[in-house]
Design a protein around this motif. Structure first.
Motif, PDB file in Angstrom:
ATOM      1  N   GLU A  37      -5.684 -13.640   8.475  1.00 40.26           N
ATOM      2  CA  GLU A  37      -4.861 -12.744   7.656  1.00 40.26           C
ATOM      3  C   GLU A  37      -5.538 -11.400   7.420  1.00 40.26           C
ATOM      4  O   GLU A  37      -4.884 -10.365   7.352  1.00 40.26           O
ATOM      5  N   ILE A  38      -6.847 -11.437   7.287  1.00 37.71           N
ATOM      6  CA  ILE A  38      -7.546 -10.173   7.062  1.00 37.71           C
ATOM      7  C   ILE A  38      -7.533  -9.319   8.334  1.00 37.71           C
ATOM      8  O   ILE A  38      -7.421  -8.108   8.307  1.00 37.71           O
ATOM      9  N   TYR A  39      -7.581 -10.018   9.451  1.00 39.45           N
ATOM     10  CA  TYR A  39      -7.756  -9.383  10.742  1.00 39.45           C
ATOM     11  C   TYR A  39      -6.437  -8.849  11.292  1.00 39.45           C
ATOM     12  O   TYR A  39      -6.388  -7.812  11.929  1.00 39.45           O
ATOM     13  N   VAL A  40      -5.363  -9.584  11.016  1.00 39.24           N
ATOM     14  CA  VAL A  40      -4.094  -9.303  11.681  1.00 39.24           C
ATOM     15  C   VAL A  40      -3.007  -9.030  10.654  1.00 39.24           C
ATOM     16  O   VAL A  40      -2.860  -9.781   9.704  1.00 39.24           O
ATOM     17  N   THR A  41      -2.246  -7.976  10.887  1.00 39.51           N
ATOM     18  CA  THR A  41      -1.108  -7.723  10.015  1.00 39.51           C
ATOM     19  C   THR A  41       0.117  -8.374  10.624  1.00 39.51           C
ATOM     20  O   THR A  41       0.416  -8.193  11.805  1.00 39.51           O
TER      21      THR A  41
ATOM     22  N   SER B 188       3.899  -9.912  -6.767  1.00 39.99           N
ATOM     23  CA  SER B 188       3.279  -9.769  -5.445  1.00 39.99           C
ATOM     24  C   SER B 188       2.207 -10.826  -5.225  1.00 39.99           C
ATOM     25  O   SER B 188       2.020 -11.322  -4.105  1.00 39.99           O
ATOM     26  N   LEU B 189       1.520 -11.194  -6.292  1.00 40.59           N
ATOM     27  CA  LEU B 189       0.468 -12.204  -6.153  1.00 40.59           C
ATOM     28  C   LEU B 189       1.052 -13.559  -5.761  1.00 40.59           C
ATOM     29  O   LEU B 189       0.578 -14.218  -4.841  1.00 40.59           O
TER      30      LEU B 189
ATOM     31  N   HIS C 135      -4.032 -10.463   3.456  1.00 39.68           N
ATOM     32  CA  HIS C 135      -3.547  -9.082   3.594  1.00 39.68           C
ATOM     33  C   HIS C 135      -3.814  -8.281   2.331  1.00 39.68           C
ATOM     34  O   HIS C 135      -4.203  -7.118   2.382  1.00 39.68           O
ATOM     35  N   LEU C 136      -3.580  -8.916   1.191  1.00 40.72           N
ATOM     36  CA  LEU C 136      -3.847  -8.214  -0.071  1.00 40.72           C
ATOM     37  C   LEU C 136      -5.313  -7.804  -0.137  1.00 40.72           C
ATOM     38  O   LEU C 136      -5.651  -6.699  -0.559  1.00 40.72           O
ATOM     39  N   LEU C 137      -6.174  -8.716   0.326  1.00 41.46           N
ATOM     40  CA  LEU C 137      -7.613  -8.428   0.333  1.00 41.46           C
ATOM     41  C   LEU C 137      -7.887  -7.227   1.240  1.00 41.46           C
ATOM     42  O   LEU C 137      -8.598  -6.289   0.891  1.00 41.46           O
ATOM     43  N   HIS C 138      -7.287  -7.267   2.414  1.00 43.01           N
ATOM     44  CA  HIS C 138      -7.470  -6.220   3.401  1.00 43.01           C
ATOM     45  C   HIS C 138      -7.027  -4.864   2.844  1.00 43.01           C
ATOM     46  O   HIS C 138      -7.740  -3.869   2.905  1.00 43.01           O
ATOM     47  N   TYR C 139      -5.801  -4.846   2.234  1.00 45.99           N
ATOM     48  CA  TYR C 139      -5.302  -3.580   1.725  1.00 45.99           C
ATOM     49  C   TYR C 139      -6.097  -3.113   0.525  1.00 45.99           C
ATOM     50  O   TYR C 139      -6.238  -1.908   0.294  1.00 45.99           O
ATOM     51  N   GLY C 140      -6.634  -4.057  -0.229  1.00 45.40           N
ATOM     52  CA  GLY C 140      -7.515  -3.683  -1.330  1.00 45.40           C
ATOM     53  C   GLY C 140      -8.679  -2.849  -0.821  1.00 45.40           C
ATOM     54  O   GLY C 140      -9.047  -1.815  -1.405  1.00 45.40           O
ATOM     55  N   ARG C 141      -9.230  -3.278   0.320  1.00 43.77           N
ATOM     56  CA  ARG C 141     -10.346  -2.534   0.877  1.00 43.77           C
ATOM     57  C   ARG C 141      -9.884  -1.151   1.384  1.00 43.77           C
ATOM     58  O   ARG C 141     -10.510  -0.131   1.115  1.00 43.77           O
TER      59      ARG C 141
ATOM     60  N   GLU D  85     -11.042  -3.755  -7.578  1.00 39.85           N
ATOM     61  CA  GLU D  85     -10.545  -4.767  -8.519  1.00 39.85           C
ATOM     62  C   GLU D  85      -9.564  -5.698  -7.815  1.00 39.85           C
ATOM     63  O   GLU D  85      -9.518  -6.894  -8.093  1.00 39.85           O
ATOM     64  N   GLN D  86      -8.829  -5.149  -6.844  1.00 37.93           N
ATOM     65  CA  GLN D  86      -7.914  -5.998  -6.077  1.00 37.93           C
ATOM     66  C   GLN D  86      -8.701  -6.953  -5.182  1.00 37.93           C
ATOM     67  O   GLN D  86      -8.412  -8.147  -5.114  1.00 37.93           O
ATOM     68  N   VAL D  87      -9.731  -6.413  -4.498  1.00 35.69           N
ATOM     69  CA  VAL D  87     -10.543  -7.245  -3.604  1.00 35.69           C
ATOM     70  C   VAL D  87     -11.159  -8.412  -4.377  1.00 35.69           C
ATOM     71  O   VAL D  87     -11.034  -9.579  -3.995  1.00 35.69           O
TER      72      VAL D  87
END
Ligand SMILES: Nc1ncnc2c1ncn2[C@@H]1O[C@H](COP(=O)(O)OP(=O)(O)OP(=O)(O)O)[C@@H](O)[C@H]1O
Ligand SMILES: [Mg+2]
Lengths: 257, 260
Positions: free
Chosen positions: A193-197, A50-51, A206-212, A218-220
């Motif tokens: 990317e953080i703002y829009v899916t 996924s990374l 997106h990974l950062l966003h979903y981490g939150r 740990e993902q963030v």
């Protein structure tokens, strides 16, 4: 070799400090995960792919948008440098829009392009193009006139003059402008990317966003580290060779942006 | 040492520069014939229009009135037959020494790339820099830069070489060497050279004729013939008589005008 060792020690010390802070127990490990947890996440995400997938999606957007921005910006910058009218119009527009933080383009991109790759590219291009125009314009305007005169007497005109004299002569400005364009593009893409899916591909943002969303710190933190590494790598691969070239040829240290 | 037909004819050339604050008559009705193979030095106080005249001969600046003919043809822009060497070397920092010499050669479609390379190497050798072929511009000393600039100007084989204080920024020792080099190259290559300088001794040492200009408005005030044998040594006492003559006349042009 010694420099590598010093840098390595420095970062190792940072990780140790981080680990000690976690162990002190003053912060909840939900908020501040230990380096080991972060490493485990990254390892897992690397193993299940996924990374890489997210990094590839992000880099593809970034590269395509950036290259498009440079291809649009370079000729425009050369054009604005040749004419006062273009400078007062296109040049001023570029100057104004460059001051606009590129995340401000995201709402417009969404309205115009919807939740699509187009919106992402648009944001990256807007992040790149104005800096490139301004740097090219400035570079072409400030080359010593004696270069142009010398070239003219040797019979360099038109296309030859632009490609063999003006462009290389403004290289110091071009490189710093392209570097700034890259930095802006990178920032704007992350914001977007953080703002829009976007359903066509999940990038690092997106990974950062979903981490939150999942409260998976740990993902963030892991993704943040990856983003920093990519930034460093891009600097090394894309810009260092040019800066070394400038340093060798011009005999200057082109450190300023 | 000269051919018969004039190579360059300057006819009644005037040039005026108007800025927002003032207007300067940089050149006023200047006429001068320069023979093929001749070495002419232009001398005069600062601001008397030497560089302007040289630029007009090069075609880099167009005169307000009058005209310049080169080989019987009207000069309307820069041409490869008349190459210019500036006070600063104007070498391109993105190219190495060899690349700089190749720049003008690459603009000559009549040459093959092997020929270009051979010519560039020949001229680097001529100015004594074959070892510095791949040196970057900033690694060269001031004197070496001017040598590369000289090679760059000579390589495309122009018939006329226009030099604007090419050695002014160099130290005396380097300059003395370049006086020998430029005379040797001139004798071998039979170029026509117009050489702008501030330095009376330099002008007398190099010139077949020394053209003295006076400022505001820029005019030719006197022309001296220097019939000394070649090659001339800048430190030779033979130059002394002519030097003091020209220096006295130069002082005369300063009277009543702004001095340097
Ligand atoms: N582009 C320009 N715009 C306005 N004035 C100019 C321009 N070029 C030259 N001048 C003026 O024309 C006059 C002659 O200038 P020029 O450079 O030809 O003098 P010069 O004899 O070469 O002087 P120097 O020995 O200092 O190089 C000067 O008064 C100068 O101020
Ligand atoms: Mg001058």
């Amino acid at each position: 070799m010694r420099r590598v060792a010093v840098a390595f020690l420095f970062f190792a010390a940072l990780v140790v400090l981080w680990d000690l802070a976690v162990r002190s127990g003053r912060w909840s490990i939900v908020l501040l995960p230990s380096p080991v947890t972060v490493a485990e996440y990254l390892w897992g995400a690397a193993l299940d792919g996924s990374l890489w997938e997210a990094a590839w999606v992000t880099l593809k957007r970034l590269l395509i948008g950036y290259v498009a921005g440079v291809i649009i910006g370079l000729p425009l910058g050369l054009l604005t440098s040749t004419s006062q009218v273009l400078e007062d119009t296109v040049g001023s527009l570029a100057l104004g829009l460059q001051t606009l933080p590129s995340v401000c383009w995201v709402p417009l991109a969404l309205v115009w392009f919807g939740q699509s790759e187009g919106a992402m590219l648009f944001v990256v291009i807007m992040g790149t193009v104005w800096s490139v125009i301004i740097a090219t314009d400035h570079g072409a305007r400030t080359i010593p006139p004696i270069y142009a005169r010398a070239a003219r007497t040797m019979g360099s005109e038109g296309f030859h003059k632009w490609t063999r004299v003006i462009l290389p002569a403004s290289l110091p400005f071009l490189v710093s402008g392209m570097k700034q364009g890259w930095a802006f593009a990178w920032r704007s893409l992350m914001a977007a990317e953080i703002y829009v899916t976007i359903l066509t591909g999940f990038g690092l943002g997106h990974l950062l966003h979903y981490g939150r969303e999942l409260n998976a710190m740990e993902q963030v933190i892991g993704i943040m580290i990856v983003i920093v590494l990519i930034g460093l790598l891009a600097d090394r691969l894309l810009f260092s060779p040019w800066e070394r070239f400038l340093h060798h040829r011009w005999g200057t240290n082109v450190k300023e942006t | 040492m000269t051919d018969t037909a004039p190579k360059l004819i300057v006819e009644g050339v005037s040039k005026r520069f108007a800025t927002s604050r003032a207007a300067v008559q940089a050149l006023d009705n200047v006429s001068l014939d320069i023979a093929g193979g001749e070495f002419v030095c232009l001398i005069g106080p600062s601001g008397c229009g030497k560089s302007t005249l040289l630029d007009i001969m090069a075609g880099l600046t167009l005169p307000d009135a009058g005209r310049v003919m080169a080989d019987g043809k009207l000069v309307q822009g820069p041409g490869r037959q008349r190459l210019v060497m500036f006070q600063e070397s104007a070498l391109f920092p993105w190219l190495d020494a060899f690349g700089n010499v190749m720049f003008g050669l690459k603009l000559r479609p009549d040459l093959s790339s092997a020929e270009r390379k051979k010519i560039a190497e020949h001229f680097l050798h001529l100015v004594g820099l074959e070892k510095f072929k791949h040196a970057h511009v900033h690694e060269l000393s001031g004197g070496m830069k001017q040598r590369v600039a000289l090679a760059r100007a000579l390589a495309p084989d122009p018939q006329v070489l226009l030099m604007d204080e090419p050695f002014a920024a160099l130290d005396a020792l380097t300059r003395d060497q370049l006086y020998d080099d430029i005379q040797r190259i001139w004798i071998e290559s039979r170029k026509t050279i117009v050489f702008v300088t501030h330095n009376v001794r330099e002008a007398v040492c190099l010139g077949d004729r020394v053209v003295l200009m006076s400022p505001s408005p820029g005019r030719i005030s006197r022309i001296f013939d220097i019939p000394l044998p070649r090659p001339r040594d800048i430190n030779s006492p033979d130059l002394a008589g002519y030097t003091s003559q020209v220096a006295a006349a130069l002082k005369g042009t300063l009277r009543g005008s702004v001095s340097e």
